[in-house]
Motif scaffolding. Structure first.
Motif, mmCIF file in Angstrom:
data_model
loop_
_atom_site.group_PDB
_atom_site.id
_atom_site.type_symbol
_atom_site.label_atom_id
_atom_site.label_comp_id
_atom_site.label_asym_id
_atom_site.label_seq_id
_atom_site.Cartn_x
_atom_site.Cartn_y
_atom_site.Cartn_z
ATOM 1 N N ALA B 537 25.187 29.595 -21.929
ATOM 2 C CA ALA B 537 25.319 28.491 -20.953
ATOM 3 C C ALA B 537 25.269 27.125 -21.642
ATOM 4 O O ALA B 537 26.029 26.215 -21.303
ATOM 5 C CB ALA B 537 24.209 28.604 -19.908
ATOM 6 N N TYR B 538 24.408 27.003 -22.652
ATOM 7 C CA TYR B 538 24.283 25.694 -23.314
ATOM 8 C C TYR B 538 25.603 25.277 -23.966
ATOM 9 O O TYR B 538 25.989 24.115 -23.981
ATOM 10 C CB TYR B 538 23.142 25.714 -24.348
ATOM 11 N N LEU B 539 26.312 26.351 -24.490
ATOM 12 C CA LEU B 539 27.566 26.057 -25.192
ATOM 13 C C LEU B 539 28.652 25.626 -24.193
ATOM 14 O O LEU B 539 29.458 24.735 -24.466
ATOM 15 C CB LEU B 539 27.996 27.304 -25.979
ATOM 16 N N GLU B 540 28.649 26.332 -23.072
ATOM 17 C CA GLU B 540 29.596 25.938 -22.009
ATOM 18 C C GLU B 540 29.321 24.480 -21.607
ATOM 19 O O GLU B 540 30.245 23.674 -21.489
ATOM 20 C CB GLU B 540 29.431 26.840 -20.773
ATOM 21 N N GLU B 541 28.044 24.185 -21.430
ATOM 22 C CA GLU B 541 27.649 22.837 -21.000
ATOM 23 C C GLU B 541 28.000 21.796 -22.080
ATOM 24 O O GLU B 541 28.567 20.735 -21.807
ATOM 25 C CB GLU B 541 26.128 22.850 -20.718
ATOM 26 N N LYS B 542 27.711 22.156 -23.326
ATOM 27 C CA LYS B 542 27.982 21.228 -24.437
ATOM 28 C C LYS B 542 29.482 20.912 -24.519
ATOM 29 O O LYS B 542 29.900 19.755 -24.657
ATOM 30 C CB LYS B 542 27.505 21.872 -25.738
ATOM 31 N N LYS B 543 30.263 22.007 -24.416
ATOM 32 C CA LYS B 543 31.718 21.832 -24.493
ATOM 33 C C LYS B 543 32.195 20.911 -23.360
ATOM 34 O O LYS B 543 32.967 19.979 -23.585
ATOM 35 C CB LYS B 543 32.402 23.197 -24.403
ATOM 36 N N ARG B 544 31.694 21.173 -22.175
ATOM 37 C CA ARG B 544 32.114 20.372 -21.019
ATOM 38 C C ARG B 544 31.688 18.895 -21.186
ATOM 39 O O ARG B 544 32.492 17.985 -21.000
ATOM 40 C CB ARG B 544 31.510 20.967 -19.741
ATOM 41 N N VAL B 545 30.428 18.723 -21.572
ATOM 42 C CA VAL B 545 29.897 17.348 -21.690
ATOM 43 C C VAL B 545 30.679 16.565 -22.739
ATOM 44 O O VAL B 545 31.077 15.411 -22.513
ATOM 45 C CB VAL B 545 28.380 17.385 -22.036
ATOM 46 N N LEU B 546 30.941 17.223 -23.864
ATOM 47 C CA LEU B 546 31.633 16.479 -24.937
ATOM 48 C C LEU B 546 33.111 16.248 -24.617
ATOM 49 O O LEU B 546 33.696 15.257 -25.065
ATOM 50 C CB LEU B 546 31.433 17.178 -26.280
ATOM 51 N N GLU B 547 33.696 17.154 -23.869
ATOM 52 C CA GLU B 547 35.075 16.907 -23.402
ATOM 53 C C GLU B 547 35.089 15.690 -22.479
ATOM 54 O O GLU B 547 35.945 14.809 -22.595
ATOM 55 C CB GLU B 547 35.615 18.137 -22.654
ATOM 56 N N GLU B 548 34.121 15.648 -21.582
ATOM 57 C CA GLU B 548 34.032 14.509 -20.657
ATOM 58 C C GLU B 548 33.722 13.220 -21.436
ATOM 59 O O GLU B 548 34.249 12.147 -21.129
ATOM 60 C CB GLU B 548 32.930 14.755 -19.619
ATOM 61 N N PHE B 549 32.886 13.364 -22.448
ATOM 62 C CA PHE B 549 32.539 12.200 -23.292
ATOM 63 C C PHE B 549 33.820 11.616 -23.928
ATOM 64 O O PHE B 549 34.039 10.400 -23.924
ATOM 65 C CB PHE B 549 31.531 12.644 -24.360
ATOM 66 N N ALA B 550 34.653 12.551 -24.431
ATOM 67 C CA ALA B 550 35.902 12.094 -25.073
ATOM 68 C C ALA B 550 36.803 11.391 -24.056
ATOM 69 O O ALA B 550 37.391 10.333 -24.337
ATOM 70 C CB ALA B 550 36.627 13.275 -25.706
ATOM 71 N N ILE B 551 36.886 11.999 -22.856
ATOM 72 C CA ILE B 551 37.744 11.396 -21.815
ATOM 73 C C ILE B 551 37.234 9.987 -21.455
ATOM 74 O O ILE B 551 37.997 9.018 -21.414
ATOM 75 C CB ILE B 551 37.761 12.299 -20.541
ATOM 76 N N VAL B 552 35.917 9.916 -21.226
ATOM 77 C CA VAL B 552 35.329 8.627 -20.830
ATOM 78 C C VAL B 552 35.469 7.597 -21.955
ATOM 79 O O VAL B 552 35.805 6.433 -21.709
ATOM 80 C CB VAL B 552 33.827 8.829 -20.441
ATOM 81 N N ALA B 553 35.218 8.046 -23.187
ATOM 82 C CA ALA B 553 35.289 7.113 -24.336
ATOM 83 C C ALA B 553 36.699 6.541 -24.478
ATOM 84 O O ALA B 553 36.871 5.339 -24.713
ATOM 85 C CB ALA B 553 34.866 7.827 -25.613
ATOM 86 N N LYS B 554 37.702 7.416 -24.347
ATOM 87 C CA LYS B 554 39.094 6.951 -24.498
ATOM 88 C C LYS B 554 39.486 6.002 -23.369
ATOM 89 O O LYS B 554 40.008 4.922 -23.593
ATOM 90 C CB LYS B 554 40.060 8.150 -24.508
#
Lengths: 72, 728
Positions: B537-554
């Motif tokens: 679950a942590y990996l799923e969450e990490k992947k999701r959070v960092l994908e969102e981080f990339a979207i928000v950052a861009k």
């Protein structure tokens, strides 16, 4: 621009409302010390903090990974 | 901090001791070309940064590059052997605290008999005066000197505060995303957003890799998963390459787009000039042709006297006269012939009569010969001695037998017979009769042709005068010449072709990127399908959070950047409108339009956003100047325009004098202190008067500088110095 203002500018992204992390208008008054338990906001805080304090990318990355990895 | 004064001792054309004092407001140094304005600008730069501008290389070079050129020629020439020195001292004053910093730079040279050699490096002294009335205290710590200098003029602000007119073009280069980013970065720290974006992208990638590794580890089919991973890696590498390529193409397009905008501004003039040039050439060609024809025709005119028998013009009466004379001649001749014939006939008749008295051959020749031999007439039997009259008479009898009647030979009528020649002449005359008849019409048509040619030549000549006049007035009102005009038209065509080609290529690259992304997605899906059991679950969450981080950052970076561009645009417009005040031309509103990702092109529009024609070079420079001012004046929460002095050399040289006062008003309003070197006020008395009296210009000190020896009278610089005259 201070850290809080930078964070607020990121929080203004529509994604925060769409995903229900923030309510409309909340971003503008969001405090740096807000205790909200949201991983994306925590990651943003770590990233901004690292960049403002001239940390290397490696250190900031490690801090973010540590935040998202299971606590041992 | 304002600049209180600059002192120059033997620096370049400033021989001896020279000093300029400055106050708050707009300080102006007025001088024509080669009067020493740029050298004064060099002096500021040299004192602060140990560099001068190489006009040939068009870049700042260190002291050692110039050597003795930094020292006044007059000072070197007049110095006895030994040391010669150039010194520039700039005094900066912190008005609020009554503190001052003095930065002094020196270059020493040694003059010997075989020449002068300058030190490789200059010397620098920085003095700090805690109170203005106190003696300066030397600052020796290099770090402290750096701090003081950065305080006087921070590095990131320097290009927008101290610049030369000819640099304006390159300070803000709209065609390179980095140029505007750099400017935006001065406005607000956009690099922080860039850094967050980079970090987010790197974290997203590593989280993805971690996820993939875990997915492979939990795969039902390890072999297939490995194979998919290899394919995925290959696709991602290609994707990265294509994305880099996409950026490059966007930059090329941006550059071409700005060049097109610039060229389009000149296109109308260039195209008219090119067409006019072509017309001029065509008229010149036609004029040459018709002039040649006319010249040839005029030369032929003389030849035609003989080739077309024009020499016979008006001779038809001669022919008649000749015929009359010839007829008379013939008549006379025939008459003479008739008379001669009649005479001959008469003579022949007489002869015939003689012959009737004694028939021919009686006595027969043998008897006559007998009589001649015997010297005795056998008829009368009288003697006829040889050669006597009687003997000759007998002999005549013998000759009578051969005598015939004479016939009249016409030739014998006159002494010289020209009859046949006269006849030939008459025949020739008849042959020429037709030609003579045609001569008049031939001459007439030839002169008509000449007249036509002359008329055409005059027409072309008038056309040529008109075109030349039009061309000259066009040249006078434009910075272009026909060759440049032709080049602009060709370059524009080439740029437009390039844009077309790169747009197609960019579209193709974008399509390829989308295809690759789809393929990566499909692989990810297949790999997920191969996972047995649940992913942590942590990996799923990490992947999701960092994908969102990339979207928000861009998206945040782009949003903030765009907001800053709009802020810059609004501030630039404020300055642009102020500068354009008093100008009759179309003003318009500056819009920074994103032509390709990250590349902005300035456009001038009306209030509704409709383009207002094309921008010319002057407009572009004004927009850039307005943007440069905006970068400084719009800095959030700063008082940069109060803190730093604007120093600029010939900023107005690229746009018309119409904008000069507007520019001065704007500068004096925006900056607490500015030092402007200008030639615009040198010759134009009206402008100078306006500068000196306008209530809208907050004036500092105004100086006029002139060389001690005019440029034209100068054979060398050994006596050259600069005269400084304060106007207020």
């Amino acid at each position: 621009m201070n850290k809080e203002q930078i964070l607020q500018s990121f929080l203004e992204d529509e994604l925060f409302i769409e995903n229900g992390y923030l309510k409309p208008g909340e971003a503008k008054t969001f405090k740096w010390t807000d205790p909200r338990n949201n991983n994306l906001i925590k990651v943003l805080r770590l990233a901004i903090d690292g960049i403002v304090s001239n940390e290397t990318e490696g250190i900031t990355s490690r801090k973010i990974n540590a935040q998202l990895n299971p606590k041992s | 901090m304002i600049i209180e004064s600059i002192e120059l001792h033997n620096f370049m054309c400033y021989s001896g001791e020279n000093r300029f004092d400055f106050t708050e407001g707009m300080n102006v140094i007025i001088g024509d070309n080669n009067h020493g304005k740029s050298k004064l600008y060099d002096a500021f730069y040299w004192a602060m940064f140990d560099q001068c501008f190489d006009t040939g290389l068009k870049k700042w070079m260190p002291t050692r590059h110039f050597g003795t050129e930094i020292i006044s020629d007059k000072a070197i020439y007049e110095a006895d052997s030994g040391m010669v020195r150039a010194v520039v001292r700039v005094t900066f004053k912190n008005v609020d605290r009554d503190q001052a910093y003095i930065i002094e730079r020196r270059l020493t040279a040694v003059k010997k008999e075989n020449g002068t050699a300058a030190d490789k490096e200059s010397e620098e002294t920085v003095l700090f005066k805690e109170f203005d009335f106190m003696q300066g205290k030397e600052v020796t710590n290099p770090a402290e000197i750096d701090r003081i200098k950065r305080n006087i003029l921070p590095d990131n602000i320097r290009p927008y505060m101290w610049f030369q007119g000819e640099q304006v073009e390159s300070i803000i280069d709209f065609s390179h995303s980095s140029s505007l980013t750099q400017a935006i970065n001065v406005l607000s720290n956009i690099t922080r957003y860039d850094q967050v974006r980079e970090l987010a992208l790197a974290l997203e990638k590593s989280a993805n890799d971690e996820y993939q590794r875990k997915a492979r580890a939990q795969s039902k089919d390890q072999g297939r998963s490995e194979e998919l991973e290899v394919r995925r890696r290959g696709l991602v590498e290609r994707l990265e390459l294509l994305e880099k390529e996409e950026l490059k193409k966007q930059d090329v397009l941006g550059e071409a787009d700005e060049a097109t905008q610039r060229l389009m501004g000149q296109f109308e003039d260039a195209s008219r000039m090119r067409d006019l040039d072509a017309k001029q050439r065509a008229v010149e060609r036609s004029l040459d042709e018709v002039s040649d024809d006319e010249k040839r025709e005029r030369i032929d005119l003389h030849k035609k006297m003989f080739t077309h028998q024009w020499v016979l013009k008006g001779t038809s009466h001669l022919l008649e006269e000749y015929n009359a004379k010839y007829s008379k001649y013939e008549r006379t001749r025939l008459q003479m012939f008739a008379e001669a014939q009649a005479k001959l006939k008469a003579e022949n008749l007489i002869k015939e009569e003689f012959q009737t008295r004694l028939p021919i051959n009686v006595p027969e020749p043998m008897y006559v010969n007998q009589m001649l031999d015997d010297e005795k007439c056998l008829v009368c039997n009288r003697p006829a001695e040889r050669d006597s009259e009687a003997w000759n008479s007998i002999k005549a009898l013998l000759e009578r037998t051969t005598a015939k009647l004479e016939e009249l030979e016409p030739e014998s009528l006159t002494k010289h017979d020209f009859s046949s020649d006269f006849k030939r002449i008459q025949q020739n005359g008849y042959a020429m009769e037709r030609i003579i008849g045609r001569v008049d019409s031939d001459i007439k048509s030839t002169f008509q042709k000449l007249k036509r040619l002359e008329k055409r030549r005059k027409g072309y000549s008038e056309d040529l005068n008109k075109v030349t006049e039009e061309m000259n007035s066009m040249k006078a009102g434009s910075s272009l010449d026909p060759t440049q005009a032709k080049n602009i038209v060709n370059e524009l065509q080439a740029k437009q072709d390039l844009i077309k080609r790169f747009q197609t290529e960019l579209g193709r690259t974008e399509k390829d990127i989308d295809v690759l992304k789809e393929k990566v997605k499909a692989i990810d899906k297949e790999m997920s399908g191969l996972v047995s059991g649940e992913m942590p679950a942590y990996l799923e969450e990490k992947k999701r959070v960092l994908e969102e981080f990339a979207i928000v950052a861009k998206s945040t970076r782009d949003r903030v950047f765009d907001k800053l561009v709009r802020q810059l645009e609004a501030e630039a417009n404020k300055h642009y409108q102020e500068m354009m005040q008093g100008n009759q031309g179309v003003r318009g509103i500056i819009r920074l339009v994103e032509s390709t990702k990250g590349n902005y092109t300035p456009r001038l529009t009306d209030e509704n956003g409709n383009p207002l024609g094309q921008l010319n070079t002057g407009n572009i420079i004004l927009i850039k100047l307005a943007t440069i001012m905006a970068i400084i004046s719009a800095r959030q929460g700063s008082r940069d325009t109060d803190l730093y002095t604007l120093i600029t050399d010939a900023p107005m040289s690229v746009f018309g004098e119409d904008y000069t006062i507007g520019f001065c008003k704007t500068v004096s309003r925006v900056y607490r202190q500015s030092i402007i070197m200008s030639k615009e006020f040198y010759k134009n008395e009206t402008l100078r008067r306006e500068l000196m009296v306008s209530p809208d210009i907050k004036r500092g000190k105004v100086y006029v500088i002139t060389p001690s020896i005019a440029d034209a009278d100068r054979t060398n610089r050994n006596a050259l110095t600069t005269l400084i005259k304060a106007l207020n």
